[in-house]
Structure formats: structure tokens, C-alpha cells
Design a protein around this motif. Structure first.
Motif, mmCIF file in Angstrom:
data_model
loop_
_atom_site.group_PDB
_atom_site.id
_atom_site.type_symbol
_atom_site.label_atom_id
_atom_site.label_comp_id
_atom_site.label_asym_id
_atom_site.label_seq_id
_atom_site.Cartn_x
_atom_site.Cartn_y
_atom_site.Cartn_z
ATOM 1 N N MET A 1 0.837 -1.193 0.000
ATOM 2 C CA MET A 1 0.000 0.000 0.000
ATOM 3 C C MET A 1 0.876 1.249 0.000
ATOM 4 O O MET A 1 0.943 1.988 0.961
ATOM 5 C CB MET A 1 -0.932 0.008 1.199
ATOM 6 N N THR A 2 1.562 1.483 -1.105
ATOM 7 C CA THR A 2 2.473 2.618 -1.185
ATOM 8 C C THR A 2 2.132 3.542 -2.340
ATOM 9 O O THR A 2 2.908 4.417 -2.667
ATOM 10 C CB THR A 2 3.920 2.121 -1.347
ATOM 11 N N THR A 3 0.974 3.351 -2.982
ATOM 12 C CA THR A 3 0.578 4.223 -4.077
ATOM 13 C C THR A 3 0.297 5.618 -3.549
ATOM 14 O O THR A 3 -0.348 5.795 -2.516
ATOM 15 C CB THR A 3 -0.685 3.680 -4.776
ATOM 16 N N GLU A 129 -8.172 8.924 2.082
ATOM 17 C CA GLU A 129 -8.010 7.726 2.911
ATOM 18 C C GLU A 129 -9.186 7.511 3.868
ATOM 19 O O GLU A 129 -9.145 6.613 4.700
ATOM 20 C CB GLU A 129 -6.721 7.827 3.732
ATOM 21 N N TRP A 196 -9.714 5.063 -5.272
ATOM 22 C CA TRP A 196 -8.287 4.772 -5.063
ATOM 23 C C TRP A 196 -8.092 3.988 -3.767
ATOM 24 O O TRP A 196 -7.365 2.985 -3.742
ATOM 25 C CB TRP A 196 -7.494 6.074 -5.025
ATOM 26 N N TRP A 197 -8.735 4.410 -2.696
ATOM 27 C CA TRP A 197 -8.551 3.747 -1.405
ATOM 28 C C TRP A 197 -9.140 2.341 -1.431
ATOM 29 O O TRP A 197 -8.568 1.396 -0.884
ATOM 30 C CB TRP A 197 -9.172 4.591 -0.300
ATOM 31 N N ASP A 199 -9.329 0.399 -3.976
ATOM 32 C CA ASP A 199 -8.385 -0.454 -4.708
ATOM 33 C C ASP A 199 -7.124 -0.719 -3.903
ATOM 34 O O ASP A 199 -6.562 -1.823 -3.944
ATOM 35 C CB ASP A 199 -8.033 0.180 -6.053
ATOM 36 N N GLU A 200 -6.637 0.284 -3.177
ATOM 37 C CA GLU A 200 -5.465 0.099 -2.327
ATOM 38 C C GLU A 200 -5.699 -1.002 -1.299
ATOM 39 O O GLU A 200 -4.813 -1.817 -1.031
ATOM 40 C CB GLU A 200 -5.128 1.406 -1.597
ATOM 41 N N ARG A 389 2.921 6.956 2.466
ATOM 42 C CA ARG A 389 2.107 7.209 1.272
ATOM 43 C C ARG A 389 2.196 8.660 0.835
ATOM 44 O O ARG A 389 2.285 8.970 -0.350
ATOM 45 C CB ARG A 389 0.641 6.843 1.542
#
Length: 423
Positions: A1-3, A129, A196-197, A199-200, A389
Motif C-alpha cells: 500500500m504505497t501508491t 483515505e 483509489w482507497w 483499490d489500495e 504514502r
């Protein structure tokens, strides 16, 4: 989880109240999970057409109904085979078919008031987030039509809300003061986050194949990954019928649900208390330079107090400690479920209260804290993941030293003395 997050900003702790005002609007997709509820689905889809905030798209995710549900033109429909209760997989299927930057989750039998979407997406638009749960109220909507405004017809037919959930939101300031146990207050029937979150995090865990638990597990993953939890009480949707807790009891079903959550979460309150099942909340790494006897005594003392911890040891120390499923090679990855990482520089011993108090030194603000004397360092992995992140060290700052009742292992102590209780 570094996107890298695609927009917005990060905030310290769980301070979603610091969200900057005036965040740009994002495209919104609403995913409605359905199974054999055409009348309820019609009501919910009608309510989505009356939202005060425009919705980019609506996707109905059908969990194996015998007949495909009818949906109006412009509403997407995806289906999966009926292989039991697979709401987690259905939601993932719906999200995969959507294109919006923010995802809103509803169940077919949970009908939103006109301001629901506008209110529940505000935080994810500013803080990507954030995982935001709305307010699910309950009413007997039988006899009402799909075009009847739910905000008008539901209140006179209202059924009780679960008191424990109302109390939890009140006690935590709508989750502003959330902690590692607050995933229990997240409901997937009224949920929103950035795509985005979602998918993360990897979406919902599709191994959930019985009623309940998948929302708690997702919220637990979001929290440990450094996400924010928030309750938006003004984002109201009405569930047709009583809360599950008020329905006929299914002891076996509840046992299956509780076991599934316990096997997948690491936080107190939902994970196992004694059984060596499920992921670890605390990972401990011992310095390989620690004396052999001190290392063995430290590990024994630690695991006696915190039996669900995972301990990473170098080859020599692993050989001395022996076979134990909680003992891992020093180079092992720190599990994503772990909330804290304790790095031990010198042999330490203490009773259960001393070790527990040390881990409780995580204050939700400091990314790391050292013990007095530099014998160990405690890291808040949740905050450090968020800081990584955003590439902002200030989101996980070093905190003040920790006082501890743990004591260094005496250089002259023997293992026999430790085990015998006279060390």
C-alpha cells in the motif's frame, strides 16, 4: 500500500475534522447490492434519482437472484452466480464495473434520503483515505410506493435503531476518537470511500460467504493501513425492516460470522483472545546482538504476557527458542494486519501488566517512541504507513520517551533462574 494518493491531503491521527473546506467535487459511482428484492430496489433507485448531488453512475450488483432484476435505462447491472451469501464478492463486482472517483455503497433495501450522497462523499473528496459510514435508520416500508419520498414516509413507520451503535457513535464523537476496535461500527450498507482507497485495500474479502462481517474486516484493514474512520450522521438511508439484531436469532450463523471475523482481524474486541488463530497485532524484532540467555528470557517473558504477538529472530536466537508458530525469521515481512512494531535492543523482562502497558504507549499521534534508556523502540505502523504514502514524515512524528516497568535482563541471570521464578 504505497501508491501516492491521487488528490487531497493527509491529516494526523484520525483528525478528519481537519479536512480542508471547498474540496473539488469528484465523480461519484453508487453500487447497490441486490438479491431477490425488486420492490426495494425500485424504491432505492428512485431515491437515487432525487439526490441533491449528481451521481455519475449507478451500478446494481446482483448476488445470484433467480431472475435478473429490472433496472431503468442508464443504470448498470452486473450479476454473479448464486453460490450462497456473497455480498463481498458482489460489491467488488459492482465496483469493478464502475468508473467514479468516489464509490458509495448501498444495499437494495436501504433507501437514501435526498442529501445522502452529497453528505457522505464530502470527506472522501477532501481526504482520500477516509472510510465514511452513514446513518442507517430502520422503518417498515411495506405499503409504500417506489416514488414515495422516503424522508416523508419512513419517519412515521420508524423501527428502533441498535442502541449499541448509537452509543458507540456518541462516545467516539462520530468516530473522531476512533481506535483499533472501532471497525465494529462500520456498516457496508451505507458506506463511501475514494475508488483509489478501495483499490489500495483490495476491496472486500471475497472469502466471506455467509451473512455479515465483511464490512468489519474491510474497516479493520483500512484502519491498520493508516486510513481514517468517520461517521456522517446526516447521511441518512432507511432500511426496510428491523436491524438484524432484532430479528429471529440464528446461533449457528452468528458463530460462523464471529469466527470469520476473528480469523481475519488482529484488534482486541473481534480477534481471538487465547487461540493461536488469526493475524498478529504486534510484531517484535529482537536485536541479534542480544546475549543468548537474555534473548530466550525476553521472548518467553513477552509471549507469556502477549501470546498473540509475532516475534522476529535471527538464526541463532530462533534455534535457541525452538519451534513456535509465533517465532519468525528476522527478515520476514511485517504483516499488514500489525498495528505496532516493537524493536528490542536489549533483553527485557516484566509481568503481563508491564508488557501490555508498553504497547498501550501508542498514543495515536506519535509514529515512534523510545523506552527510557534506549532499550527498545515502539513504532505505530498505522501512522507510518500513512506518512510513507504521502511522503510526509510529520504525519508520524517521533514522540516523547516511554517510561516502562520492564527491566533489563541481568547479565548474570540463568534460564533456570528465570523459569524458577527467582531471577
Amino acid at each position: 500500500m504505497t501508491t501516492t494518493p491521487p488528490w487531497g491531503t493527509g491529516v494526523p491521527g484520525n483528525r478528519w475534522d481537519l479536512a480542508p473546506p471547498g474540496a473539488p467535487e469528484r465523480t461519484v459511482s453508487v453500487v447497490v447490492t441486490h438479491f431477490e428484492q425488486q420492490e426495494a430496489l425500485d424504491r432505492t433507485l428512485a431515491a437515487l434519482r432525487r439526490q441533491t448531488r449528481s451521481v455519475h453512475e449507478v451500478v446494481v450488483a446482483d448476488d445470484g437472484s433467480r431472475r435478473a432484476p429490472g433496472v431503468p435505462a442508464g443504470v448498470g447491472l452486473v450479476r454473479q452466480a448464486d453460490r450462497g451469501f456473497r455480498a463481498a464478492a458482489a460489491r467488488n463486482l459492482g465496483v469493478a464495473a464502475s468508473t467514479g472517483e468516489v464509490v458509495v455503497m448501498l444495499d437494495a433495501d436501504t433507501t437514501p434520503e435526498p442529501g445522502f450522497v452529497e453528505r457522505i462523499v464530502a470527506l472522501p473528496e477532501a481526504l482520500p483515505e477516509a472510510l465514511v459510514v452513514g446513518r442507517r435508520r430502520h422503518a417498515d416500508l411495506s405499503g409504500t410506493g417506489p416514488e414515495d419520498p422516503v424522508e416523508v414516509v419512513a419517519p412515521p413507520r420508524e423501527l428502533p435503531e441498535p442502541a449499541w451503535l448509537r452509543t458507540a457513535y456518541a462516545d467516539t464523537g462520530d468516530l473522531l476518537r476512533a481506535d483499533a476496535t472501532s471497525h465494529r461500527f462500520v456498516i457496508s450498507a451505507v458506506l463511501a470511500c475514494s475508488r483509489w482507497w478501495y483499490d489500495e485495500l483490495g476491496g472486500f474479502d471475497e472469502t466471506f460467504t455467509a451473512y455479515g462481517g465483511e464490512d468489519w474486516e474491510l474497516a479493520h484493514r483500512a484502519w491498520t493501513a493508516g486510513g481514517l474512520l468517520a461517521h456522517c450522521p446526516d447521511a441518512v438511508a432507511w432500511h426496510d425492516g428491523p436491524d438484524a439484531g432484532a430479528r429471529e436469532s440464528d446461533p449457528l450463523g452468528r458463530l460462523v460470522e464471529t469466527t470469520a471475523v476473528a480469523d481475519r482481524t488482529s484488534a482486541p474486541g473481534t480477534t481471538w483472545r487465547g487461540l493461536l488463530r488469526g493475524p498478529a497485532d504486534l510484531v517484535v524484532t529482537l536485536d541479534p546482538a542480544i546475549d543468548d540467555t537474555a534473548a530466550v528470557v525476553t521472548v518467553d517473558s513477552l509471549l507469556a504476557a502477549l501470546p498473540r504477538a509475532a516475534v522476529r529472530l535471527g538464526p541463532r536466537h530462533r534455534e535457541l527458542v525452538g519451534a513456535d508458530p509465533r517465532v519468525l525469521p528476522a527478515g520476514s515481512d511485517v504483516a499488514a494486519s500489525a498495528r505496532a512494531h516493537l524493536v528490542v535492543r536489549r533483553g527485557l523482562v516484566g509481568d503481563a501488566e508491564a508488557w501490555t502497558a508498553l504497547v498501550a504507549g501508542l498514543d495515536g499521534v506519535s509514529g515512534s517512541r523510545s523506552l527510557d534508556g534506549g532499550h527498545a523502540e515502539l513504532h505505530d505502523l498505522r501512522l507510518q504507513r500513512r506518512a510513507a504514502r504521502w511522503d510526509r514524515a510529520g504525519l508520524a512524528p517521533e514522540g516523547p520517551p516511554l517510561a516502562s516497568r520492564l527491566r533489563p535482563v541481568d547479565p548474570d541471570v540463568t534460564l533456570a533462574a528465570w523459569l524458577g521464578g527467582w531471577a
